[in-house]
Design a protein around this motif. Structure first.
Motif, PDB file in Angstrom:
ATOM      1  N   VAL A 464     -49.456 -20.464 -16.389  1.00  0.00           N
ATOM      2  CA  VAL A 464     -47.866 -20.175 -16.116  1.00  0.00           C
ATOM      3  C   VAL A 464     -48.091 -20.892 -14.548  1.00  0.00           C
ATOM      4  CG1 VAL A 464     -46.438 -19.030 -15.522  1.00  0.00           C
ATOM      5  CG2 VAL A 464     -48.195 -17.966 -16.473  1.00  0.00           C
ATOM      6  N   GLU A 465     -46.681 -21.769 -14.398  1.00  0.00           N
ATOM      7  CA  GLU A 465     -46.685 -22.502 -12.856  1.00  0.00           C
ATOM      8  C   GLU A 465     -45.208 -21.922 -13.249  1.00  0.00           C
ATOM      9  OE1 GLU A 465     -48.050 -25.255 -11.964  1.00  0.00           O
ATOM     10  OE2 GLU A 465     -48.973 -25.913 -13.527  1.00  0.00           O
ATOM     11  N   HIS A 466     -44.903 -22.111 -11.845  1.00  0.00           N
ATOM     12  CA  HIS A 466     -43.543 -21.061 -11.300  1.00  0.00           C
ATOM     13  C   HIS A 466     -43.200 -21.596 -10.099  1.00  0.00           C
ATOM     14  CE1 HIS A 466     -44.898 -17.863  -8.486  1.00  0.00           C
ATOM     15  NE2 HIS A 466     -45.705 -17.804  -9.193  1.00  0.00           N
ATOM     16  N   ASN A 467     -41.733 -21.491  -9.508  1.00  0.00           N
ATOM     17  CA  ASN A 467     -41.210 -22.112  -7.911  1.00  0.00           C
ATOM     18  C   ASN A 467     -41.002 -20.881  -7.018  1.00  0.00           C
ATOM     19  OD1 ASN A 467     -39.367 -21.574  -9.351  1.00  0.00           O
ATOM     20  ND2 ASN A 467     -38.288 -23.385  -8.820  1.00  0.00           N
ATOM     21  N   MET A 468     -41.897 -19.876  -7.365  1.00  0.00           N
ATOM     22  CA  MET A 468     -41.650 -18.901  -6.700  1.00  0.00           C
ATOM     23  C   MET A 468     -42.506 -19.146  -5.561  1.00  0.00           C
ATOM     24  SD  MET A 468     -39.946 -15.843  -9.070  1.00  0.00           S
ATOM     25  CE  MET A 468     -41.034 -15.873  -9.624  1.00  0.00           C
ATOM     26  N   LEU A 469     -43.092 -19.230  -5.058  1.00  0.00           N
ATOM     27  CA  LEU A 469     -44.592 -18.808  -4.029  1.00  0.00           C
ATOM     28  C   LEU A 469     -44.098 -17.475  -4.186  1.00  0.00           C
ATOM     29  CD1 LEU A 469     -42.583 -21.789  -1.876  1.00  0.00           C
ATOM     30  CD2 LEU A 469     -44.863 -21.611  -3.162  1.00  0.00           C
ATOM     31  N   ASP A 470     -44.514 -16.697  -2.841  1.00  0.00           N
ATOM     32  CA  ASP A 470     -45.342 -15.611  -2.427  1.00  0.00           C
ATOM     33  C   ASP A 470     -44.325 -14.342  -2.712  1.00  0.00           C
ATOM     34  OD1 ASP A 470     -46.981 -17.114  -1.748  1.00  0.00           O
ATOM     35  OD2 ASP A 470     -46.044 -16.614   0.338  1.00  0.00           O
ATOM     36  N   LEU A 471     -42.617 -14.967  -3.497  1.00  0.00           N
ATOM     37  CA  LEU A 471     -41.716 -14.112  -4.142  1.00  0.00           C
ATOM     38  C   LEU A 471     -42.909 -12.821  -4.996  1.00  0.00           C
ATOM     39  CD1 LEU A 471     -38.518 -15.495  -3.620  1.00  0.00           C
ATOM     40  CD2 LEU A 471     -40.019 -14.234  -1.923  1.00  0.00           C
ATOM     41  N   VAL A 472     -43.460 -13.841  -6.105  1.00  0.00           N
ATOM     42  CA  VAL A 472     -44.284 -12.285  -7.572  1.00  0.00           C
ATOM     43  C   VAL A 472     -44.807 -12.213  -6.560  1.00  0.00           C
ATOM     44  CG1 VAL A 472     -45.391 -12.870  -9.263  1.00  0.00           C
ATOM     45  CG2 VAL A 472     -43.476 -14.572  -8.559  1.00  0.00           C
ATOM     46  N   PHE A 518     -44.862 -12.420 -28.545  1.00  0.00           N
ATOM     47  CA  PHE A 518     -45.333 -11.784 -27.110  1.00  0.00           C
ATOM     48  C   PHE A 518     -44.718 -12.966 -25.754  1.00  0.00           C
ATOM     49  CE2 PHE A 518     -50.254 -11.950 -26.284  1.00  0.00           C
ATOM     50  CZ  PHE A 518     -50.562 -11.017 -27.141  1.00  0.00           C
ATOM     51  N   TYR A 519     -44.001 -12.347 -24.875  1.00  0.00           N
ATOM     52  CA  TYR A 519     -43.136 -13.243 -23.973  1.00  0.00           C
ATOM     53  C   TYR A 519     -44.214 -12.360 -22.231  1.00  0.00           C
ATOM     54  CZ  TYR A 519     -41.798  -8.527 -22.697  1.00  0.00           C
ATOM     55  OH  TYR A 519     -40.955  -6.495 -22.429  1.00  0.00           O
ATOM     56  N   ILE A 520     -44.188 -13.110 -21.147  1.00  0.00           N
ATOM     57  CA  ILE A 520     -44.276 -12.688 -20.136  1.00  0.00           C
ATOM     58  C   ILE A 520     -43.173 -12.743 -18.960  1.00  0.00           C
ATOM     59  CG2 ILE A 520     -44.286 -15.337 -19.044  1.00  0.00           C
ATOM     60  CD1 ILE A 520     -46.461 -15.464 -17.807  1.00  0.00           C
ATOM     61  N   LEU A 521     -43.832 -11.755 -18.102  1.00  0.00           N
ATOM     62  CA  LEU A 521     -42.906 -11.747 -17.069  1.00  0.00           C
ATOM     63  C   LEU A 521     -42.790 -11.391 -15.709  1.00  0.00           C
ATOM     64  CD1 LEU A 521     -39.895  -9.185 -17.476  1.00  0.00           C
ATOM     65  CD2 LEU A 521     -41.233  -7.831 -17.322  1.00  0.00           C
ATOM     66  N   LEU A 522     -42.298 -12.230 -15.335  1.00  0.00           N
ATOM     67  CA  LEU A 522     -42.482 -12.137 -13.505  1.00  0.00           C
ATOM     68  C   LEU A 522     -41.448 -11.305 -12.286  1.00  0.00           C
ATOM     69  CD1 LEU A 522     -43.782 -16.344 -12.438  1.00  0.00           C
ATOM     70  CD2 LEU A 522     -45.021 -14.123 -13.987  1.00  0.00           C
ATOM     71  N   ASN A 523     -42.535 -10.409 -12.119  1.00  0.00           N
ATOM     72  CA  ASN A 523     -41.539  -9.350 -10.873  1.00  0.00           C
ATOM     73  C   ASN A 523     -41.682  -9.719  -9.851  1.00  0.00           C
ATOM     74  OD1 ASN A 523     -41.394  -7.842 -13.314  1.00  0.00           O
ATOM     75  ND2 ASN A 523     -43.516  -7.115 -13.289  1.00  0.00           N
ATOM     76  N   HIS A 527     -36.574  -8.143  -8.322  1.00  0.00           N
ATOM     77  CA  HIS A 527     -36.397  -7.867  -9.905  1.00  0.00           C
ATOM     78  C   HIS A 527     -37.671  -6.718  -9.865  1.00  0.00           C
ATOM     79  CE1 HIS A 527     -32.371  -9.701  -9.478  1.00  0.00           C
ATOM     80  NE2 HIS A 527     -33.303 -10.229  -9.301  1.00  0.00           N
ATOM     81  N   PRO A 528     -37.902  -5.669  -9.965  1.00  0.00           N
ATOM     82  CA  PRO A 528     -38.834  -5.100 -10.032  1.00  0.00           C
ATOM     83  C   PRO A 528     -39.478  -4.894 -11.980  1.00  0.00           C
ATOM     84  CG  PRO A 528     -37.595  -3.029  -8.788  1.00  0.00           C
ATOM     85  CD  PRO A 528     -36.702  -4.841  -8.632  1.00  0.00           C
ATOM     86  N   ALA A 529     -37.954  -5.091 -11.910  1.00  0.00           N
ATOM     87  CA  ALA A 529     -38.097  -5.018 -14.129  1.00  0.00           C
ATOM     88  C   ALA A 529     -38.228  -6.527 -13.989  1.00  0.00           C
ATOM     89  CB  ALA A 529     -36.760  -4.579 -14.067  1.00  0.00           C
ATOM     90  N   GLY A 530     -38.565  -6.942 -13.552  1.00  0.00           N
ATOM     91  CA  GLY A 530     -38.624  -8.597 -13.958  1.00  0.00           C
ATOM     92  C   GLY A 530     -37.383  -9.960 -13.906  1.00  0.00           C
ATOM     93  N   GLU A 531     -37.833 -10.396 -12.666  1.00  0.00           N
ATOM     94  CA  GLU A 531     -37.293 -11.144 -12.525  1.00  0.00           C
ATOM     95  C   GLU A 531     -36.944 -12.926 -12.953  1.00  0.00           C
ATOM     96  OE1 GLU A 531     -35.576 -14.831  -8.399  1.00  0.00           O
ATOM     97  OE2 GLU A 531     -36.640 -13.006  -8.145  1.00  0.00           O
TER      98      GLU A 531
END
Length: 638
Positions: A464-472, A518-523, A527-531
């Motif tokens: 998985v790649e994302h651009n949220m850095l430390d927010l996840v 299948f789905y992926i969720l980044l919290n 957004h604790p239920a998923g951003e």
């Protein structure tokens, strides 16, 4: 780290190994309690003729340094085989200020640099097996002029190895060129092996972009050449870059220096993408007994030594995520082999067809005289996570080969290795957006995710790649149809990008995966239920692999790498790359059997093709059983 003055006035190199304790050691004992990070704060270095910082180590963080007017601001040198990182965080690295000292002979270089035309750099790295990371650093006044090249990140000569583990994030550049790899005709050094990742896109314009040396072996779909930097920007994708390493295990008796006719010591070889005979990479080793090259994972390669093959080799991959692999074909004569997977002390079984090749087997192709190995990082490979970076530690993923030939009799006929089909994972991909979350979010962040599923073992590798850095705050896989929320299945083992790992699915989970549930969720805290959410769907290998192209000049980094692995279906380079082969299909595992075409002729007559088919049959039917169903197909095509 430095020179320590002893009581008698002499100095010695001083090493520090801080540990947590408790310390109950007697003299001469080594403490084995967990290590702690050493922090070097507010270090200042200026007007150094070589490096402001030259440091070898692990579990170290250099905080807020000020480095200016040095030939090279910092040179980071790794130490660990276990993934322990070395980090620069914060601070400024400045190429030249107004206080540059006296100039020499009208040169624009300041006196400490002392050599005209020698490049100036901000940061250089080598010899790392643990990651070397840089974040929150400002680069300034590192710009090329008429007197010398300059750049923030550099690879300036040297015979040292760059591992594909180095990452960067949250960097700023003021009056600075980002990269410069010093060109040269020699093949001994790290200029051929740059492979580092821009986590958040602050350096290249798109998150997850890889910066690699400008060579064919490291090129993949979507890469864009940067000739002024001598690198290429390669977009994020399903596979990371890893280091393929080949070591001579018996240096005392069969060292490479005894295999060269000219008396040189380093191993020397040529690496190819398997099935592509053009654009090879010519390499010397960095020392007397090893050589390495950074390549894309889940790809196939062949190599040949420019001297007899050493009878005892270790083939490994470093920096690979769990489940990632590299296939390599190594030239050996048809002799007896003892092949072991060293990390598990497992003897590999010889198989008779490529379709049986796994991480616990090996395959020998008699006609071309090549041994095929699949080097794979175990699903339980450890991972280090610290200060916003993840490090995949596949240092134990290696295979030891012992061939029953002497160093003088381990030569082959020099035939090319044919491209073979091996069992491949089923692949899935997802694009992560806020709109897919339930409830939907208006997030401006993005992500990409890939799954590689082996139906035989039910092992699922994720990336998985994302651009949220430390927010996840957490990342997890759920089961549910698009647009609906479903049950959590398992948490991913880290949150910093890139997120990698592997696990074994239940039969029920495997069924849901195949049905697109299948789905992926980044919290996040917001957004604790998923951003961000992404629904997985199968994708074709042809969308992302085996695309040949010419680098495009004049394209911005953002234009080059935004979007996933785009390519032009009308590109003619594929035909040029593969013109040396005529592919022959059959009903067995050899789905990519090939008859090699003489380049000097360009095409062959039916009689010549028939002769080649006879030769192919002889090679595949090594036991004279006549049991080769594909022979009829070869005759018909010929």
């Amino acid at each position: 780290m430095d020179h320590h003055q002893k009581d008698d006035g002499t100095t010695c190199t001083c090493f520090y190994t801080p540990r947590q304790g408790p310390f109950t050691l007697r003299p001469g004992q080594i403490d084995k309690s967990p290590p702690v990070f050493a922090e070097i704060k507010n270090f200042v270095a200026y007007k150094c003729r070589s490096h402001g910082i030259w440091v070898r180590g692990e579990n170290m963080r250099i905080l807020n340094p000020l480095l200016l007017n040095n030939l090279m601001g910092a040179l980071l040198i790794g130490k660990s085989e276990f993934g322990n990182p070395l980090i620069i965080q914060g601070g400024r690295i400045i190429g030249e200020t107004g206080n540059y000292g006296h100039r020499l002979n009208g040169d624009s270089r300041s006196r400490p640099h002392h050599q005209r035309f020698r490049p100036v750099g901000g940061l250089q790295q080598y010899d790392n097996r643990g990651g070397q990371y840089i974040r929150d650093v400002q680069f300034k006044n590192l710009i090329t002029d008429s007197a010398r090249p300059a750049s923030a990140h550099a690879a300036h000569g040297g015979i040292n190895v760059l591992y594909a583990l180095n990452k960067m994030r949250s960097l700023t550049y003021q009056n600075s060129q980002t990269f410069y790899v010093e060109p040269g005709s020699d093949v001994v050094d790290q200029r051929k092996n740059v492979a580092l990742q821009d986590i958040d896109g602050t350096t290249t314009g798109s998150y997850g972009t890889w910066i690699t040396s400008n060579n064919h072996l490291q090129r993949r779909a979507g890469c864009v050449g940067k000739p002024d930097m001598n690198v290429q920007f390669c977009p994020r994708g399903p596979n990371q870059y890893v280091q393929l390493r080949i070591d001579n295990r018996n240096t005392g008796l069969t060292e490479f220096s005894g295999l060269h006719t000219d008396g040189s010591k380093e191993p020397e070889s040529v690496f190819y993408k398997l099935g592509v005979s053009t654009n090879p990479m010519h390499l010397h080793g960095g020392n007397d007994n090893s050589m390495a090259v950074d390549v894309e994972a889940r790809q196939k390669f062949s190599m040949k030594f420019l001297h007899p093959t050493p009878p005892q080799l270790r083939v490994s991959i470093d920096g690979a995520a769990p489940g990632e692999w590299v296939l390599v074909a190594i030239p050996f004569p048809d002799v007896a082999f003892d092949v072991k997977r060293g990390d598990a002390n497992v003897v590999l079984t010889k198989v008779t067809s490529p379709g049986q090749l796994r991480a616990n087997t090996y395959y020998y192709h008699g006609h071309s005289q090549h041994l095929y190995l699949k080097i794979e990082a175990p699903a339980n490979s450890p991972q280090t996570s610290a200060y916003g970076f993840n490090t995949d530690n596949s240092w134990q993923s290696y295979v030891d080969v012992t061939a029953s030939c002497s160093k003088s009799s381990c030569s082959t006929l020099g035939r090319p290795a044919p491209n073979i089909n091996i069992p491949m994972e089923i692949r899935y991909s997802a694009t992560l957006t806020g709109a897919q979350a339930r409830p939907a979010t208006s997030s401006n962040y993005h992500g990409s995710a890939w799954l590689h599923y082996d139906p035989t073992t039910r092992v699922l590798a994720y990336h998985v790649e994302h651009n949220m850095l430390d927010l996840v705050t957490s990342a997890a896989i759920h089961i549910g149809a698009a647009g609906t929320n479903g049950a959590l299945q398992f948490n991913l083992r880290t949150r910093f990008s890139p997120i990698t790992g592997a696990r074994t699915l239940t039969t029920t989970q495997a069924s849901h995966l195949g049905n697109g549930r299948f789905y992926i969720l980044l919290n996040t805290n917001a957004h604790p239920a998923g951003e961000l959410r992404g629904q997985f769907a199968r994708f074709s290998e042809e969308e992302v692999e085996d695309v040949q192209f010419e680098p495009v000049e004049g394209t911005t980094a953002t234009d080059a790498v935004e979007g996933l692995l785009q390519h032009d279906d009308d590109d003619d380079d594929d035909d040029e790359e593969e013109e040396d082969f005529v592919e022959v299909e059959d009903t067995n595992d050899f789905q990519d059997n090939q008859v090699f075409v003489d380049e000097s002729v360009g095409t062959q007559s039916a009689e010549e093709l028939a002769d080649d088919a006879d030769s192919a049959f002889d090679a595949f039917d090594a036991d004279d059983s006549g049991d080769f169903d594909g022979f009829k197909d070869i005759q018909e095509i010929a």
